[in-house]
Write a protein that holds these residues in place. Structure first.
Motif, PDB file in Angstrom:
ATOM      1  N   ALA A  30      34.052  42.736  38.371  1.00 35.13           N
ATOM      2  CA  ALA A  30      32.606  42.672  38.567  1.00 35.13           C
ATOM      3  C   ALA A  30      31.990  44.012  38.185  1.00 35.13           C
ATOM      4  O   ALA A  30      32.485  45.075  38.576  1.00 35.13           O
ATOM      5  CB  ALA A  30      32.298  42.359  40.034  1.00 35.13           C
TER       6      ALA A  30
ATOM      7  N   GLY B 243      34.195  49.002  37.386  1.00 32.31           N
ATOM      8  CA  GLY B 243      34.381  47.592  37.728  1.00 32.31           C
ATOM      9  C   GLY B 243      35.037  47.436  39.081  1.00 32.31           C
ATOM     10  O   GLY B 243      35.751  48.318  39.552  1.00 32.31           O
TER      11      GLY B 243
ATOM     12  N   THR C 218      27.608  35.411  34.118  1.00 25.24           N
ATOM     13  CA  THR C 218      26.552  35.861  35.014  1.00 25.24           C
ATOM     14  C   THR C 218      25.566  34.715  35.138  1.00 25.24           C
ATOM     15  O   THR C 218      25.701  33.704  34.445  1.00 25.24           O
ATOM     16  CB  THR C 218      25.867  37.144  34.482  1.00 25.24           C
ATOM     17  OG1 THR C 218      25.036  37.677  35.515  1.00 25.24           O
ATOM     18  CG2 THR C 218      25.055  36.891  33.231  1.00 25.24           C
TER      19      THR C 218
ATOM     20  N   LEU D 232      30.676  32.061  43.697  1.00 24.25           N
ATOM     21  CA  LEU D 232      30.607  33.498  43.446  1.00 24.25           C
ATOM     22  C   LEU D 232      29.165  33.977  43.581  1.00 24.25           C
ATOM     23  O   LEU D 232      28.890  35.013  44.171  1.00 24.25           O
ATOM     24  CB  LEU D 232      31.157  33.789  42.045  1.00 24.25           C
ATOM     25  CG  LEU D 232      31.304  35.217  41.598  1.00 24.25           C
ATOM     26  CD1 LEU D 232      32.233  36.003  42.520  1.00 24.25           C
ATOM     27  CD2 LEU D 232      31.828  35.269  40.161  1.00 24.25           C
TER      28      LEU D 232
ATOM     29  N   VAL E   5      38.246  38.231  38.940  1.00 30.26           N
ATOM     30  CA  VAL E   5      37.235  38.741  38.024  1.00 30.26           C
ATOM     31  C   VAL E   5      37.084  40.243  38.210  1.00 30.26           C
ATOM     32  O   VAL E   5      37.384  40.771  39.277  1.00 30.26           O
ATOM     33  CB  VAL E   5      35.853  38.064  38.246  1.00 30.26           C
ATOM     34  CG1 VAL E   5      35.911  36.577  37.942  1.00 30.26           C
ATOM     35  CG2 VAL E   5      35.321  38.314  39.647  1.00 30.26           C
TER      36      VAL E   5
ATOM     37  N   LYS F 224      37.734  41.384  42.046  1.00 33.79           N
ATOM     38  CA  LYS F 224      37.456  40.410  43.101  1.00 33.79           C
ATOM     39  C   LYS F 224      38.360  39.205  42.909  1.00 33.79           C
ATOM     40  O   LYS F 224      38.496  38.696  41.800  1.00 33.79           O
ATOM     41  CB  LYS F 224      36.001  39.930  43.039  1.00 33.79           C
ATOM     42  CG  LYS F 224      34.993  40.946  43.461  1.00 33.79           C
ATOM     43  CD  LYS F 224      33.613  40.310  43.550  1.00 33.79           C
ATOM     44  CE  LYS F 224      32.635  41.349  44.088  1.00 33.79           C
ATOM     45  NZ  LYS F 224      31.494  40.739  44.699  1.00 33.79           N
TER      46      LYS F 224
ATOM     47  N   TYR G  79      30.397  39.480  35.240  1.00 33.71           N
ATOM     48  CA  TYR G  79      31.817  39.380  35.574  1.00 33.71           C
ATOM     49  C   TYR G  79      32.631  39.116  34.317  1.00 33.71           C
ATOM     50  O   TYR G  79      32.174  38.425  33.412  1.00 33.71           O
ATOM     51  CB  TYR G  79      32.049  38.220  36.548  1.00 33.71           C
ATOM     52  CG  TYR G  79      31.237  38.318  37.815  1.00 33.71           C
ATOM     53  CD1 TYR G  79      31.731  38.968  38.935  1.00 33.71           C
ATOM     54  CD2 TYR G  79      29.965  37.749  37.886  1.00 33.71           C
ATOM     55  CE1 TYR G  79      30.975  39.061  40.102  1.00 33.71           C
ATOM     56  CE2 TYR G  79      29.204  37.838  39.049  1.00 33.71           C
ATOM     57  CZ  TYR G  79      29.714  38.502  40.146  1.00 33.71           C
ATOM     58  OH  TYR G  79      28.966  38.590  41.292  1.00 33.71           O
TER      59      TYR G  79
ATOM     60  N   THR H 234      24.871  41.269  38.562  1.00 28.67           N
ATOM     61  CA  THR H 234      26.268  41.557  38.259  1.00 28.67           C
ATOM     62  C   THR H 234      26.719  40.688  37.103  1.00 28.67           C
ATOM     63  O   THR H 234      26.306  39.533  36.996  1.00 28.67           O
ATOM     64  CB  THR H 234      27.152  41.280  39.506  1.00 28.67           C
ATOM     65  OG1 THR H 234      26.638  42.016  40.614  1.00 28.67           O
ATOM     66  CG2 THR H 234      28.590  41.667  39.271  1.00 28.67           C
TER      67      THR H 234
ATOM     68  N   CYS I  65      21.094  37.947  41.045  1.00 32.44           N
ATOM     69  CA  CYS I  65      22.350  38.215  40.348  1.00 32.44           C
ATOM     70  C   CYS I  65      22.147  39.409  39.440  1.00 32.44           C
ATOM     71  O   CYS I  65      21.541  39.292  38.372  1.00 32.44           O
ATOM     72  CB  CYS I  65      22.804  36.989  39.551  1.00 32.44           C
ATOM     73  SG  CYS I  65      24.364  37.277  38.687  1.00 32.44           S
TER      74      CYS I  65
ATOM     75  N   ARG J  10      28.219  45.977  38.039  1.00 38.17           N
ATOM     76  CA  ARG J  10      26.785  45.983  38.343  1.00 38.17           C
ATOM     77  C   ARG J  10      26.001  46.286  37.074  1.00 38.17           C
ATOM     78  O   ARG J  10      26.393  47.135  36.265  1.00 38.17           O
ATOM     79  CB  ARG J  10      26.478  47.020  39.421  1.00 38.17           C
ATOM     80  CG  ARG J  10      27.040  46.656  40.774  1.00 38.17           C
ATOM     81  CD  ARG J  10      26.668  47.632  41.835  1.00 38.17           C
ATOM     82  NE  ARG J  10      26.253  48.921  41.259  1.00 38.17           N
ATOM     83  CZ  ARG J  10      25.950  49.970  41.956  1.00 38.17           C
ATOM     84  NH1 ARG J  10      25.995  49.943  43.248  1.00 38.17           N
ATOM     85  NH2 ARG J  10      25.594  51.100  41.369  1.00 38.17           N
TER      86      ARG J  10
END
Length: 192
Positions: free
Chosen positions: A108, A27, A83, A38, A106, A30, A49, A47, A45, A110
């Motif tokens: 984040a 992770g 997301t 965001l 957050v 952020k 979170y 990602t 998108c 992937r």
């Protein structure tokens, strides 16, 4: 970094400490300023979170008018995984924005990293799938009530079942979600 709520979620799901450390390791922390987007409509998108602090609204962009409308709320204590579902699952650009409505933090993750870990660890896969299903069921429930309930009944439902929304989300976004004007929402507040 205050990720205790996320770690507690992982522990409650029965993940061993070494796997929790691995998940936290992929992770990225952020910080997001209030009124910062965001994810923007039209972008990809890939990602997901987890909210550690703050609140977000997901707003859908109407391609014809350019207007945006709030379609969901996300906070530490309400739907903390966020997301842009349309893009995350289809690999197409999103029609939504994720907007921070307060100072936020957050974690984040992937999509590829999570899927790789989930593929290698059944317990993480179950956690990941359960949270995605929970989010979709919750969103479906809200959408059903949005269609079926009068504005007054919907507002009363939110107050009774999700007071944190009323407490933490500005009225502008609640009214947008309900499809009413801020003035009408103000009248509803005085009635209930």
């Amino acid at each position: 970094m205050n990720n205790n709520s996320f770690i507690n979620e992982l522990r409650a799901a029965g993940l061993p400490e070494h796997l929790i450390d691995t998940v936290i390791g992929v992770g990225q922390l952020k910080s997001v300023k209030s009124q910062t987007t965001l994810i923007e409509a039209g972008k990809d998108c890939r990602t997901i979170y987890f909210i550690l602090k703050g609140a977000f609204v997901c707003r859908h962009l109407n391609q014809e008018t350019g207007d945006k409308r709030t379609i969901s709320f996300h906070m530490v204590d309400f739907q903390p995984f966020i997301t842009c579902i349309d893009s995350y699952f289809t690999n197409l650009p999103t029609a939504c924005d994720l907007l921070a409505i307060s100072e936020a933090e957050v974690l984040a993750f992937r999509k590829n990293d999570l899927e790789e870990l989930a593929g290698a660890h059944q317990i993480l896969s179950a956690f990941y799938n359960a949270h995605i299903i929970n989010a979709l069921v919750s969103e479906h429930g809200f959408k059903t009530k949005l269609i079926q309930y009068s504005s007054e009944s919907l507002y009363r439902y939110i107050i009774c079942n999700y007071p944190q929304i009323i407490q933490k989300i500005p009225s502008k976004y609640i009214a947008e979600f309900m499809g009413i004007s801020p003035e009408w929402l103000s009248k509803l507040k005085h009635k209930t």
